[in-house]
Design a protein around this motif. Structure first.
Motif, PDB file in Angstrom:
ATOM      1  N   GLU A 390      25.568 -37.197  -0.699  1.00 50.01           N
ATOM      2  CA  GLU A 390      27.002 -37.320  -1.012  1.00 50.01           C
ATOM      3  C   GLU A 390      27.335 -36.614  -2.330  1.00 50.01           C
ATOM      4  OE1 GLU A 390      29.446 -38.317   0.988  1.00 50.01           O
ATOM      5  OE2 GLU A 390      27.930 -38.723   2.521  1.00 50.01           O
ATOM      6  N   GLN A 391      26.435 -36.732  -3.313  1.00 55.81           N
ATOM      7  CA  GLN A 391      26.647 -36.012  -4.582  1.00 55.81           C
ATOM      8  C   GLN A 391      26.598 -34.507  -4.333  1.00 55.81           C
ATOM      9  OE1 GLN A 391      23.560 -37.496  -7.185  1.00 55.81           O
ATOM     10  NE2 GLN A 391      24.875 -39.113  -7.966  1.00 55.81           N
ATOM     11  N   PHE A 393      27.284 -32.915  -1.571  1.00 55.04           N
ATOM     12  CA  PHE A 393      28.507 -32.485  -0.870  1.00 55.04           C
ATOM     13  C   PHE A 393      29.685 -32.426  -1.838  1.00 55.04           C
ATOM     14  CE2 PHE A 393      32.432 -33.741   1.495  1.00 55.04           C
ATOM     15  CZ  PHE A 393      32.606 -32.538   2.162  1.00 55.04           C
ATOM     16  N   TYR A 394      29.728 -33.398  -2.730  1.00 52.73           N
ATOM     17  CA  TYR A 394      30.825 -33.418  -3.709  1.00 52.73           C
ATOM     18  C   TYR A 394      30.839 -32.116  -4.518  1.00 52.73           C
ATOM     19  CZ  TYR A 394      34.001 -35.296  -7.263  1.00 52.73           C
ATOM     20  OH  TYR A 394      35.068 -35.500  -8.097  1.00 52.73           O
ATOM     21  N   LEU A 395      29.673 -31.713  -4.987  1.00 49.68           N
ATOM     22  CA  LEU A 395      29.591 -30.474  -5.770  1.00 49.68           C
ATOM     23  C   LEU A 395      29.905 -29.254  -4.899  1.00 49.68           C
ATOM     24  CD1 LEU A 395      28.445 -32.334  -7.921  1.00 49.68           C
ATOM     25  CD2 LEU A 395      26.677 -30.677  -8.369  1.00 49.68           C
ATOM     26  N   GLN A 396      29.376 -29.268  -3.699  1.00 47.95           N
ATOM     27  CA  GLN A 396      29.641 -28.139  -2.790  1.00 47.95           C
ATOM     28  C   GLN A 396      31.128 -28.032  -2.462  1.00 47.95           C
ATOM     29  OE1 GLN A 396      26.283 -28.804   0.279  1.00 47.95           O
ATOM     30  NE2 GLN A 396      26.767 -26.635   0.359  1.00 47.95           N
ATOM     31  N   ILE A 400      30.562 -24.970  -5.365  1.00 48.91           N
ATOM     32  CA  ILE A 400      29.245 -24.705  -5.953  1.00 48.91           C
ATOM     33  C   ILE A 400      28.214 -24.663  -4.820  1.00 48.91           C
ATOM     34  CG2 ILE A 400      27.506 -25.596  -7.556  1.00 48.91           C
ATOM     35  CD1 ILE A 400      29.912 -27.047  -8.976  1.00 48.91           C
ATOM     36  N   ALA A 401      27.463 -23.571  -4.727  1.00 49.72           N
ATOM     37  CA  ALA A 401      26.483 -23.426  -3.638  1.00 49.72           C
ATOM     38  C   ALA A 401      25.390 -24.486  -3.761  1.00 49.72           C
ATOM     39  CB  ALA A 401      25.880 -22.027  -3.664  1.00 49.72           C
ATOM     40  N   LYS A 402      24.777 -24.808  -2.632  1.00 56.04           N
ATOM     41  CA  LYS A 402      23.808 -25.907  -2.554  1.00 56.04           C
ATOM     42  C   LYS A 402      22.719 -25.803  -3.623  1.00 56.04           C
ATOM     43  CE  LYS A 402      20.993 -28.105   1.080  1.00 56.04           C
ATOM     44  NZ  LYS A 402      19.754 -28.233   0.351  1.00 56.04           N
ATOM     45  N   LEU A 408      22.276 -28.486 -10.854  1.00 50.89           N
ATOM     46  CA  LEU A 408      23.143 -29.298 -11.729  1.00 50.89           C
ATOM     47  C   LEU A 408      22.749 -30.773 -11.653  1.00 50.89           C
ATOM     48  CD1 LEU A 408      26.918 -28.283 -11.399  1.00 50.89           C
ATOM     49  CD2 LEU A 408      25.549 -28.364 -13.473  1.00 50.89           C
ATOM     50  N   LEU A 409      22.479 -31.247 -10.446  1.00 48.80           N
ATOM     51  CA  LEU A 409      22.117 -32.662 -10.281  1.00 48.80           C
ATOM     52  C   LEU A 409      20.778 -32.962 -10.958  1.00 48.80           C
ATOM     53  CD1 LEU A 409      23.263 -33.200  -6.579  1.00 48.80           C
ATOM     54  CD2 LEU A 409      24.307 -34.185  -8.634  1.00 48.80           C
ATOM     55  N   PHE A 411      19.586 -31.299 -13.634  1.00 43.91           N
ATOM     56  CA  PHE A 411      19.850 -31.335 -15.071  1.00 43.91           C
ATOM     57  C   PHE A 411      20.512 -32.654 -15.446  1.00 43.91           C
ATOM     58  CE2 PHE A 411      20.246 -26.457 -14.830  1.00 43.91           C
ATOM     59  CZ  PHE A 411      18.870 -26.341 -14.866  1.00 43.91           C
ATOM     60  N   GLY A 412      21.403 -33.115 -14.575  1.00 47.34           N
ATOM     61  CA  GLY A 412      22.055 -34.402 -14.805  1.00 47.34           C
ATOM     62  C   GLY A 412      21.039 -35.529 -14.868  1.00 47.34           C
ATOM     63  N   GLU A 415      19.456 -35.452 -18.226  1.00 47.60           N
ATOM     64  CA  GLU A 415      20.332 -35.705 -19.386  1.00 47.60           C
ATOM     65  C   GLU A 415      20.149 -37.111 -19.951  1.00 47.60           C
ATOM     66  OE1 GLU A 415      22.654 -33.877 -21.467  1.00 47.60           O
ATOM     67  OE2 GLU A 415      21.392 -32.406 -20.472  1.00 47.60           O
ATOM     68  N   ARG A 431      17.341 -28.205 -23.261  1.00 43.26           N
ATOM     69  CA  ARG A 431      18.069 -27.951 -22.017  1.00 43.26           C
ATOM     70  C   ARG A 431      17.877 -26.482 -21.594  1.00 43.26           C
ATOM     71  NH1 ARG A 431      23.952 -28.735 -22.915  1.00 43.26           N
ATOM     72  NH2 ARG A 431      23.830 -30.945 -22.497  1.00 43.26           N
TER      73      ARG A 431
END
Lengths: 440, 253
Positions: A390-391, A393-396, A400-402, A408-409, A411-412, A415, A431
């Motif tokens: 779901e996260q 898909f939200y970014l896509q 934002i490509a898969k 990004l997820l 790196f998140g 964090e 980072r």
């Protein structure tokens, strides 16, 4: 070739033969104290006598034993150049080691030197600050399964960093220590010793790097952190050895009354990296925060073993190790919290989180507790999870490509650990290092 | 001027058909509202158009300016101009709103082209000023620990930055108090104009007091069963959905 070399059990010493040890001793400056040379000889004898870890050794459970080797390495000569330093943040002082020898340095400001701060080589400190070094250098016996590699480190340790910050002195900028292994089969033995006096404050950033990602190198490193009464030490270690290197690193932290130590180890390099971290909460009010981030790629194995020992009442430890695994990577986390009988009101936390970015990766977790006091708070846990669809898909759904979304997820995911750093420059530098590995 | 055409669309979740032949055309500048009882397929419609992998389009087509988007991944559809405002936006710990939006902007640039950071922040701040959003907001992690109202505000900010051709707003009003509802409505009204087509999906008439639609459609059992202007929404509010059901039963009897 002498008869002794021919009959020596080469499987136990590999490239680190008695002759190699003799040559190493002969290369050291004559000024070194006798007790240190005696310790090194004793360490070599232990190394040569101890077997390599075996499959049945509980401390090496889940580790790939078959790929541990002492063969095929060389004790390299002096270097003429080192790679570009990847962490361009302002520092109070800097020591750069290449193949175990001091290569260059940025000295402390005269003001800090006048206040008694010392940033020097171990070879110099063994002569100039003999008592301090003798008290703290490798003072804690290895407890996490690597007495053989610990002994090898002590035997072949040529030079390293010595940092001492006296009572009531607080450094604003970090001290940088860089250790490079240069050469296709180079073996290195880096060491950093940090002593914070009463109410002192110091931050150390250490970087381990290679000349090339193709060098089949060997590293057996260690560090000792000693946080005196009311002091604060922040230690950041970045392991970025060649992806063909075999690495052993042992951290030992002693935290005295009301002192706090924060350590963060970033694991990026090596084909197989074993990292052992010991924190001793030695007096009331001591606090140790143990953090680690690992980006494990195809074929890499990161083996992390930790021990949080609460030896006094009202002590606190907080461990958070996060691994992101790609390809056929493997990670092992084995952590133990030990609470001594009189360490009441201990507050200990231990958490290992694994983000599985591939179906072929493997994460093993062995959290453990050994509590002998009755009024304590100890929590531990381990989780392994995938990217939440779901996260993703939200970014896509925002264009934002898969692949970038997963990045990004991830790196998140890291964090949460990086956010614990007080220094924003350092946060940014770490980072960037992680992102560089991701984009390779 | 763009056109979103939904042509006889059938959508299943697993084996279960949810949307059963829905046809609708939305032109830039228009605001369409789809109303209907729960479980009638409204949310499925919006997620299927946005490309959610759990929703299978079994037949029909969705086209932007005559080009089908159904073979595209969700991110390609977004770059083609679709924006889905989520009913329940995901929380993304550790990713700040500023970095997230920056990645979304970067994704819209050609390969090798780098985003102009200062121009990006300038634009971000001007959109935030327009939507009356505090600048500190962008350093927070996306939706992480946000209240319902903050999540919707975050959706609106993303929409303002990404400037879609068509916005699908999935039950944007659910769980919002009246102040939060007003924030959402003000945001949509601010962006409303000749370059944006809007599909508002809602269960309640309440949202339509703030965002006045050009067209209102009633969805029931996977199809649009009635269309009209904004007065249809008022009629539904007064009579409830049973009225539609009875009308349909009478027609099929």
């Amino acid at each position: 070739m002498s008869a002794t070399t021919l009959t020596a059990p080469t499987t136990l010493t590999g490239s680190f033969t008695p002759a190699a040890f003799a040559a190493h001793l002969a290369s050291l400056p004559p000024s070194l104290p006798t007790w240190w040379l005696d310790r090194k000889r004793a360490a070599y004898a232990r190394f040569a006598a101890l077997p390599l870890p075996s499959r049945t050794d509980e401390m090496w459970r889940f580790s790939n034993i078959g790929t541990l080797t002492l063969e095929g390495f060389t004790l390299p000569g002096a270097a003429t150049t080192v790679p570009h330093a990847p962490i361009g943040i302002p520092k109070a002082a800097k020591l750069v080691f290449a193949n175990g020898r001091l290569f260059s340095r940025q000295v402390l400001s005269p003001e800090l030197a006048a206040r008694g701060v010392i940033v020097d080589t171990l070879q110099n400190a063994l002569v100039k600050h003999e008592a301090l070094v003798r008290e703290h250098l490798l003072a804690q016996p290895p407890k996490l399964g690597s007495p053989k590699f610990g002994a090898l480190h002590e035997a072949f340790l040529a030079d390293g960093a010595f940092i001492s910050v006296p009572r009531d002195v607080q450094l604003d900028l970090p001290i940088g220590i860089f250790s490079y292994a240069l050469g296709a089969t180079a073996a290195v033995f880096p060491h950093t010793l940090v002593i914070a006096g009463e109410n002192a404050r110091v931050s150390v950033v250490e970087y381990f790097g290679s000349d090339s990602d193709d060098s089949a190198q060997f590293a057996a490193g260690a560090n000792d952190l000693y946080a005196g009464h009311g002091s604060q030490i922040s230690y950041i270690g970045k392991q970025d050895w060649s992806h063909r290197a075999l690495s052993f690193q042992s951290n030992s932290t002693v935290v005295r009354r009301d002192a706090r130590v924060q350590s963060l180890n970033l694991h990026l390099g090596a084909r197989q990296a074993r990292h052992e971290s010991l924190s001793q909460l030695a007096a009331p009010g001591a606090f140790s925060e143990m953090l680690a981030l690992t980006v494990a790629e195809a074929g890499q194995e990161f083996d992390q073993r930790t021990l949080q020992i609460h030896q006094a009442p009202n002590t606190k430890s907080d461990l958070l190790y996060k691994n992101a695994l790609r390809g056929t990577a493997k990670t092992i986390f084995s952590g133990l919290i030990v609470v001594d009988p009189d360490a009441q009101k201990t507050d200990a936390y231990q958490s290992n989180r694994n983000l599985m970015l591939s179906d072929d990766a493997e994460a093993c977790s062995l959290p453990g507790l050994e509590i002998q006091a009755n009024d304590v708070r100890c929590t531990h846990g381990a989780t392994s999870s995938r990217i939440d669809p779901e996260q993703e898909f939200y970014l896509q759904s925002r264009g934002i490509a898969k692949e970038q979304a997963d990045e990004l997820l991830t790196f998140g995911f890291f964090e949460e650990v990086l956010n614990r750093l007080a220094n924003d420059d350092l946060h940014e530098a770490l980072r960037t290092l992680i992102q560089t590995k991701f984009k390779k | 001027m763009s056109q979103l055409v939904i042509q006889n669309l059938h959508v299943s979740i697993g084996e279960k058909p949810i949307v059963k032949g829905l046809t609708l055309t939305i032109n830039s500048g228009e605001v369409h509202a789809i109303m209907g009882p729960n479980g009638t397929g409204k949310s499925t419609l919006s997620k299927a158009i946005a490309g959610h992998p759990d929703y299978t389009i079994t037949s029909g087509d969705v086209l932007i300016d005559g080009v089908s988007i159904l073979a595209q991944e969700a991110d390609e559809r977004a770059r083609a101009g679709i924006f889905l405002a989520f009913q329940y936006p995901s929380e993304i710990p550790g990713v700040s709103i500023a970095n997230f939006l920056r990645a979304a902007q970067q994704a819209r640039l050609a390969e090798g082209e780098e985003i102009d950071a200062s121009a990006y922040y300038k634009r971000l701040y001007s959109k935030m000023d327009l939507l009356k959003i505090d600048r500190k907001f962008t350093s927070r992690a996306v939706n992480d620990g946000f209240s319902g109202g903050e999540k919707k505000r975050c959706e609106i900010l993303q929409m303002a930055m990404l400037e879609p051709k068509f916005a699908l707003m999935d039950e944007t009003d659910s769980g919002l108090d009246i102040d939060a509802l007003r924030i959402v409505a003000d945001g949509v009204n601010t962006m409303r104009g000749p370059n944006l087509g809007v599909l508002l999906i809602t269960h309640y008439q309440r949202l339509l007091d703030y965002i006045v639609p050009d067209h209102v459609h009633v969805m029931y059992d996977g199809r649009l069963v009635k269309s009209g202007d904004k007065s249809l929404a008022l009629e539904l509010e007064a009579k409830g959905y049973d009225w539609i059901k009875k009308e349909l039963q009478a027609a099929t009897a």
